[in-house]
Motif scaffolding. Sequence first.
Motif, PDB file in Angstrom:
ATOM      1  N   TYR A  28      12.332  -9.442 -24.180  1.00 48.60           N
ATOM      2  CA  TYR A  28      12.942 -10.617 -23.562  1.00 48.60           C
ATOM      3  C   TYR A  28      13.907 -11.172 -24.611  1.00 48.60           C
ATOM      4  O   TYR A  28      13.495 -11.489 -25.712  1.00 48.60           O
ATOM      5  N   PRO A  29      15.194 -11.262 -24.281  1.00 47.25           N
ATOM      6  CA  PRO A  29      16.176 -11.599 -25.329  1.00 47.25           C
ATOM      7  C   PRO A  29      16.027 -13.017 -25.892  1.00 47.25           C
ATOM      8  O   PRO A  29      15.794 -13.952 -25.140  1.00 47.25           O
ATOM      9  N   THR A  34      19.048 -11.194 -29.713  1.00 46.21           N
ATOM     10  CA  THR A  34      19.543 -10.865 -28.371  1.00 46.21           C
ATOM     11  C   THR A  34      20.368  -9.582 -28.321  1.00 46.21           C
ATOM     12  O   THR A  34      20.192  -8.763 -27.418  1.00 46.21           O
ATOM     13  N   VAL A  37      18.559  -6.306 -27.758  1.00 43.16           N
ATOM     14  CA  VAL A  37      18.109  -6.084 -26.383  1.00 43.16           C
ATOM     15  C   VAL A  37      19.303  -5.764 -25.475  1.00 43.16           C
ATOM     16  O   VAL A  37      19.249  -4.836 -24.663  1.00 43.16           O
ATOM     17  N   GLU A  38      20.391  -6.521 -25.646  1.00 46.48           N
ATOM     18  CA  GLU A  38      21.616  -6.274 -24.870  1.00 46.48           C
ATOM     19  C   GLU A  38      22.118  -4.851 -25.067  1.00 46.48           C
ATOM     20  O   GLU A  38      22.499  -4.169 -24.122  1.00 46.48           O
ATOM     21  N   ALA A  41      19.954  -2.317 -23.411  1.00 45.20           N
ATOM     22  CA  ALA A  41      20.199  -2.336 -21.964  1.00 45.20           C
ATOM     23  C   ALA A  41      21.478  -1.561 -21.628  1.00 45.20           C
ATOM     24  O   ALA A  41      21.545  -0.821 -20.647  1.00 45.20           O
ATOM     25  N   CYS A  55      12.679  -5.670 -18.837  1.00 43.48           N
ATOM     26  CA  CYS A  55      12.985  -7.023 -19.293  1.00 43.48           C
ATOM     27  C   CYS A  55      12.150  -7.998 -18.453  1.00 43.48           C
ATOM     28  O   CYS A  55      12.575  -8.423 -17.394  1.00 43.48           O
ATOM     29  N   ALA A  62       6.465  -9.325 -22.411  1.00 41.20           N
ATOM     30  CA  ALA A  62       7.080  -8.144 -23.046  1.00 41.20           C
ATOM     31  C   ALA A  62       6.040  -7.432 -23.902  1.00 41.20           C
ATOM     32  O   ALA A  62       5.909  -6.197 -23.846  1.00 41.20           O
ATOM     33  N   THR A  78       9.528  -3.172 -29.087  1.00 41.10           N
ATOM     34  CA  THR A  78      10.122  -4.419 -28.625  1.00 41.10           C
ATOM     35  C   THR A  78      10.987  -4.989 -29.743  1.00 41.10           C
ATOM     36  O   THR A  78      10.975  -4.472 -30.864  1.00 41.10           O
TER      37      THR A  78
END
Lengths: 393, 192
Positions: A28-29, A34, A37-38, A41, A55, A62, A78
């Motif tokens: 979870y960003p 962030t 995670v971005e 993705a 997500c 998470a 994670t």
Amino acid sequence: MSTLKTLNGNQTIAEAVRQIDPDVLAAYPITPSTAIVETIAKFKADGLITGEFVCPESEHSAMSVCIGSASAGGRVMTATASQGLALMWEMLYIAAGLRLPIIAAIVNRSLSAPINIHGDHSDTMGARDAGWIQIYSENCQEAYDNFIQAFRIAEHLDVRTPTLVGLDGFIISHSMEVIQVEDDQIVKEFVGEYQPVYPLLDTSRKFTVGPIDFTDYYFEHKRNQIEGIENAPPVIEQVGKEFGEKFGRAYGFFEEYRMDDAETCIVVMSSAAGTCKDAIDELREEGKRIGLLKPRVFRPFPDKKIAEALKNMNAVAVLDRCSSPGAFGAPLFTEIRNALYDYDQRPKVVNYVYGLGGRDIRVEHFKEVAEELDKIAGTGKVEKIYSYVNLRE
Amino acid sequence: MDKETIEIRWHGRAGQGVVTAAVTLADVISKEEGLYVQAFPEFGAEKRGAPILAFNRISKKPIRSHSQVYYPDIVVVTDPSLLGMVDVTSGAKEDAIFLINTKFDIDLIRKKLSLERKKIYSLDAYTIAENELGKAIPNVPMVSALVKITGLMDLDKFKKNIEVSLGKKLRPEIVEKNMRTIDKAVEEVKEG
């Protein structure tokens, strides 16, 4: 073939993730992690990774997804920071108690209140007793190298303990540097195929994960878990050595900088250690016999090795980027001072808290600490056991 | 590059692309000159228009420091309204170079900032960006002028790199506009 790239800390972690391609990535960003995670993705959307990207609605979930997926037999990771890690807290203990070798990239950030998005070690130090292996990184290169090694350490059959790799929020996560990115295939080979132990998806063996365990066997099972992390040191050493043979950058439990003939020493982890090296060089030019010890592995704590490296110093300053309100000093300090207790000859050890909420620390500040160490070494007297660096009174 | 290490401090406002400029500069110099680089921001309040800082280190040897830049060799100011607000001269080295986005006369700036004999360059980056790109975003003209006045790297190589990297994200006519912006900035930046 390895290539030089300009990447920031978050991008280096994402690059390692792409190369290792774990089975499940659940995150979870949260600022400043962030971008990890971005980017994951994006890799997934672009077909560059085959692992499942999940997500969920929170960091607690998470980590729960990580636990479920790792129990099923997946290689799982994670990434989070600060409040995100804090929200995972109860699940961190479950990951460790179930002996699931989950990997977490933690972009170290302060904890609220007051709200602050910048770098300090309050988040991971808050999780220091959760049973996870903790490795800290000085710069983007170390973040990349540590993250790759984390899989080998966590998944080793003698260890089977979740592992987190820390990199300082903004100072490293958002700092672009030149780093050596190794060849995809060679990284994959180094990390190797994951062989899960007791995967739930293996239906030929039936068993329960996470059953109740009362006064009868809880204690014995906890002891087994503790032995897992206690088995880690030779594995960490071996993996760090092999990494050096393969890629030319060897790793141990800590780095010693200009310690050979040092009489005083500064102990500091992560990004501040780089700045401290510049300070040590300047102090050496002024004729001061001072060195730096930069811990890399905080859990399991390499107590004997660090004590051996420090026992002959006259005075040592341990710098913590974290406070432990009401305690006798911050976490790194208490470990180090404790480790030296059994030595007849041991240095005076003082503690400084620095850099909370991302407060900058620069060469001048290390020089102030060095001056204080000189005084202590000269007089044999400690005026204040713990104090602060670069704090307004 | 004569010095072993050059430290740059950028003063700008959130939304001006200042961090992108610092990152782009570091990236291109590292690629073309094989130097060690660092580029990092200091974010304050996360809102458009807030004053921000960005930093570069460029060095012939590996860069270890992770503190901010306090004694800059080069100071870049991407918004003139910061001049009365923020001490852009703080800690600047004796031989520091200033590059300022302004329409005003350099002598006026020199007096206002008590810069005495320091080297100051100015560029009206807003007007150039407005005319060429249709938007007063000062990052492309400022970073181009910086390359020109410092000779940190070959200007043609810089342009080529920007053309290629913008070409991956933008339509050809927009890339063309950016290339004109670079030419204009390089032509108009002046020493005072």
